[in-house]
Design an enzyme around this catalytic site. Structure first.
Site, PDB file in Angstrom:
ATOM      1  N   LYS A 109       0.820  -1.221   0.000  1.00  0.00           N
ATOM      2  CA  LYS A 109       0.000   0.000   0.000  1.00  0.00           C
ATOM      3  C   LYS A 109       0.851   1.268   0.000  1.00  0.00           C
ATOM      4  CE  LYS A 109      -3.416  -2.778   0.466  1.00  0.00           C
ATOM      5  NZ  LYS A 109      -4.715  -2.827  -0.136  1.00  0.00           N
TER       6      LYS A 109
HETATM    7  C1  PLP Z   1      -0.647  -7.839   2.205  1.00  0.00           C
HETATM    8  C2  PLP Z   1      -1.792  -7.796   1.259  1.00  0.00           C
HETATM    9  N1  PLP Z   1      -1.837  -8.686   0.261  1.00  0.00           N
HETATM   10  C3  PLP Z   1      -2.850  -8.701  -0.618  1.00  0.00           C
HETATM   11  C4  PLP Z   1      -3.899  -7.820  -0.512  1.00  0.00           C
HETATM   12  C5  PLP Z   1      -4.976  -7.854  -1.549  1.00  0.00           C
HETATM   13  O1  PLP Z   1      -4.811  -6.784  -2.452  1.00  0.00           O
HETATM   14  P1  PLP Z   1      -6.055  -6.194  -3.231  1.00  0.00           P
HETATM   15  O2  PLP Z   1      -7.036  -5.767  -2.167  1.00  0.00           O
HETATM   16  O3  PLP Z   1      -5.532  -5.050  -3.994  1.00  0.00           O
HETATM   17  O4  PLP Z   1      -6.604  -7.293  -4.052  1.00  0.00           O
HETATM   18  C6  PLP Z   1      -3.909  -6.875   0.533  1.00  0.00           C
HETATM   19  C7  PLP Z   1      -4.989  -5.896   0.717  1.00  0.00           C
HETATM   20  O5  PLP Z   1      -5.395  -5.194  -0.086  1.00  0.00           O
HETATM   21  C8  PLP Z   1      -2.816  -6.845   1.410  1.00  0.00           C
HETATM   22  O6  PLP Z   1      -2.749  -5.940   2.372  1.00  0.00           O
HETATM   23  N1  LIG Z   2      -6.415  -5.360   2.057  1.00  0.00           N
HETATM   24  C1  LIG Z   2      -6.735  -4.005   2.194  1.00  0.00           C
HETATM   25  C2  LIG Z   2      -8.202  -3.748   2.073  1.00  0.00           C
HETATM   26  C3  LIG Z   2      -8.467  -2.418   1.463  1.00  0.00           C
HETATM   27  O1  LIG Z   2      -8.018  -2.454   0.145  1.00  0.00           O
HETATM   28  P1  LIG Z   2      -7.813  -1.185  -0.768  1.00  0.00           P
HETATM   29  O2  LIG Z   2      -6.762  -1.600  -1.714  1.00  0.00           O
HETATM   30  O3  LIG Z   2      -9.104  -0.894  -1.393  1.00  0.00           O
HETATM   31  O4  LIG Z   2      -7.377  -0.029   0.092  1.00  0.00           O
HETATM   32  C4  LIG Z   2      -6.147  -3.487   3.497  1.00  0.00           C
HETATM   33  O5  LIG Z   2      -5.115  -3.995   3.871  1.00  0.00           O
HETATM   34  O6  LIG Z   2      -6.668  -2.621   4.132  1.00  0.00           O
END
Ligand code: PLP
Ligand SMILES: N[C@@H](CCOP(=O)(O)O)C(=O)O
Length: 465
Positions: A109
């Site tokens: 993120k």
């Molecule tokens: C460590 C981790 N892996 C995978 C995901 C999944 O990614 P996305 O929500 O973009 O599919 C998340 C949350 O978004 C995450 O925090």
């Molecule tokens: N896995 C995410 C959930 C939110 O996902 P986002 O990509 O829409 O911000 C988290 O870790 O918070």
């Protein structure tokens, strides 16, 4: 570059306005009016650029070049813990972990949110405006957004997390930030409840206007745009555009894999995508049998993927339905009311031609962490392990095609699972050594829109006063 809503009822606008708006007023998600496409020569010309410059070039194609995007990008990634920013680590003869966790909060993120924090600052200062950011997190977006926005003059931020459903490290990374513009709320519910509350605040037009709401979740297009460059960097490093690559992504809200899909849409030769799910496997069920039906969220060892309603699927759906906004709106409305999404057979077939789904339970996740450690000496977090297992289970047909696996979090964020699997407890970096002794501050609220809006209003008023 102009952006339109997937539901067709919101006025088109530019990148800056999309950044501030987050969710479109009609409840839809913003997408580019048309996709930028690069020629083979243009892809080749991007080879060898330092990551911040590459990111700025890609974001410029989406309209971020109205801002000083190069300077912002260099500044955003300067503090990352690896000189390559997003290193590729080879795991076997064809599989490469794309490490996206070298930012300040140890998850992918940071890649987008370190940039978004700077974008908000720039735009708000220019306009003389203030915003209230509301976000939902299953563990990682929250700390990355807080880290990016803490102490910023024109931003208040409120993050909702599901009570007792994140790892301790994840929760503490959020709740120990005591900056006055930051508020954490533990919701007595799951991540989907948190995400619903955020969307409901956006759909409450008077509240949205009063608070000047903005978003940091991947409903905000700027998040997706800033996640595209690392797929470009990895593909170029492995020989694109003169060689195809495949991508495997551990998936929850569908944002990260959508960014990879966007890179393909721009002309990067990605042969296909594997989506790794934990037991919350709605996307895998959709791909296997066109069964897009939400079940209750179940806790797993990869808590950030404990999600059933994957926000960004709406952006793909819009494309699968040939950009028919009315049909997209109708499908999403039915999903909300009936918990099932009726996808036309032709659209489903189109999705299955590009995406394959794989589900891994907790035992399988532990076994995969162990496998990576014993076979490759690689210590992976449980989310990354879902992605590597998916990549091995569903390799591309052509053995010459390398597979990029998104390594989405540092193993130290999930020490209990990693220790169970390998006997090794990965230490936190020195700057976080006292995380478990720091004071925590957060409210606990029921899954109730009015209660949350009252808390958001009080937080924003206190800081504006
Ligand atoms: C460590 C981790 N892996 C995978 C995901 C999944 O990614 P996305 O929500 O973009 O599919 C998340 C949350 O978004 C995450 O925090
Ligand atoms: N896995 C995410 C959930 C939110 O996902 P986002 O990509 O829409 O911000 C988290 O870790 O918070």
């Amino acid at each position: 570059m102009r952006y339109v809503s997937t539901r067709g009822q919101a006025a088109p606008r530019d990148f800056e306005a999309v950044l501030l708006a987050g969710l479109a007023e009609d409840g839809g998600l913003f997408v580019p009016e048309s996709w930028p496409e690069l020629t083979t020569a243009e892809w080749r010309a991007l080879r060898g650029l330092p990551y911040p410059d590459l990111a700025a070039r890609i974001l410029g194609l989406f309209g971020a070049d109205d801002m000083p995007i190069e300077a912002m990008s260099r500044d955003a990634y300067a503090g990352f813990g690896h000189p390559a920013v997003v290193p590729l680590v080879q795991l076997d003869h064809r599989t490469f972990a794309l490490e996206l966790f070298h930012g300040p909060t140890l998850a992918f993120k940071d890649m987008a949110l370190q940039l978004l924090g700077r974008m908000f600052d720039h735009v708000l200062e220019k306009r003389g405006e203030r915003v209230t950011i509301v976000g939902a997190t299953s563990g990682d977006t929250g700390s990355a957004a807080i880290e990016a926005c803490r102490d910023r003059a024109a931003v208040d931020i409120v993050i909702l997390h599901p009570e007792n459903r994140t790892s301790d490290v994840q929760r503490r990374q959020m709740t120990t930030v005591l900056a006055p513009n930051v508020k954490n709320i533990a919701i007595q519910g799951d991540f989907d409840a948190c995400q619903d509350l955020v969307k409901a605040m956006f759909n409450d037009a008077p509240f949205r206007a009063e608070m000047r709401l903005s978003a940091v979740n991947s409903i905000n297009w700027a998040r997706i745009a800033a996640q595209i460059p690392y797929y470009v960097a990895a593909a170029l490093a492995l020989g694109a555009p003169d060689r195809e690559v495949a991508v495997s992504v551990p998936t929850g809200n569908f944002g990260n894999v959508l960014a990879a899909w966007a890179a393909r849409r721009m002309g990067l030769p990605i042969s296909g995508f594997v989506i790794g799910s934990n037991r919350n496997d709605i996307l895998a069920r959709f791909l296997a049998a066109n069964d897009m039906s939400a079940k209750p969220v179940e806790p797993s060892l990869s808590p950030s993927m404990d999600i059933q309603v994957s926000s960004n699927f709406e952006r793909l759906l819009f494309e699968l339905l040939d950009r028919d906004a009315a049909a997209t709106a109708q499908t999403m409305t039915r999903f909300r009311s009936e918990g099932r999404m009726p996808i036309p057979h032709a659209a489903w077939k189109q999705a299955t031609a590009l995406f394959r789904g794989f589900t891994l339970d907790d035992e399988g996740t532990l076994a995969e962490i162990r496998h990576l450690w014993t076979k490759a000496g690689y210590l992976a977090d449980p989310h990354t392990a879902v992605g590597t297992a998916a990549a091995r289970a569903l390799p591309p047909a052509d053995p010459a095609v390398p597979v990029i696996v998104a390594a989405t979090a540092h193993p130290a964020k999930f020490p209990d699972a990693v220790e169970r699997a390998t006997g090794i407890r990965p230490p936190l970096p020195a700057r976080l050594h006292d995380l478990h002794n720091r004071e925590e501050r957060f409210d606990v609220l029921p899954d109730d829109l009015r209660a949350v809006e009252t808390a958001v209003r009080a937080h924003a008023r206190r800081n504006a006063a």
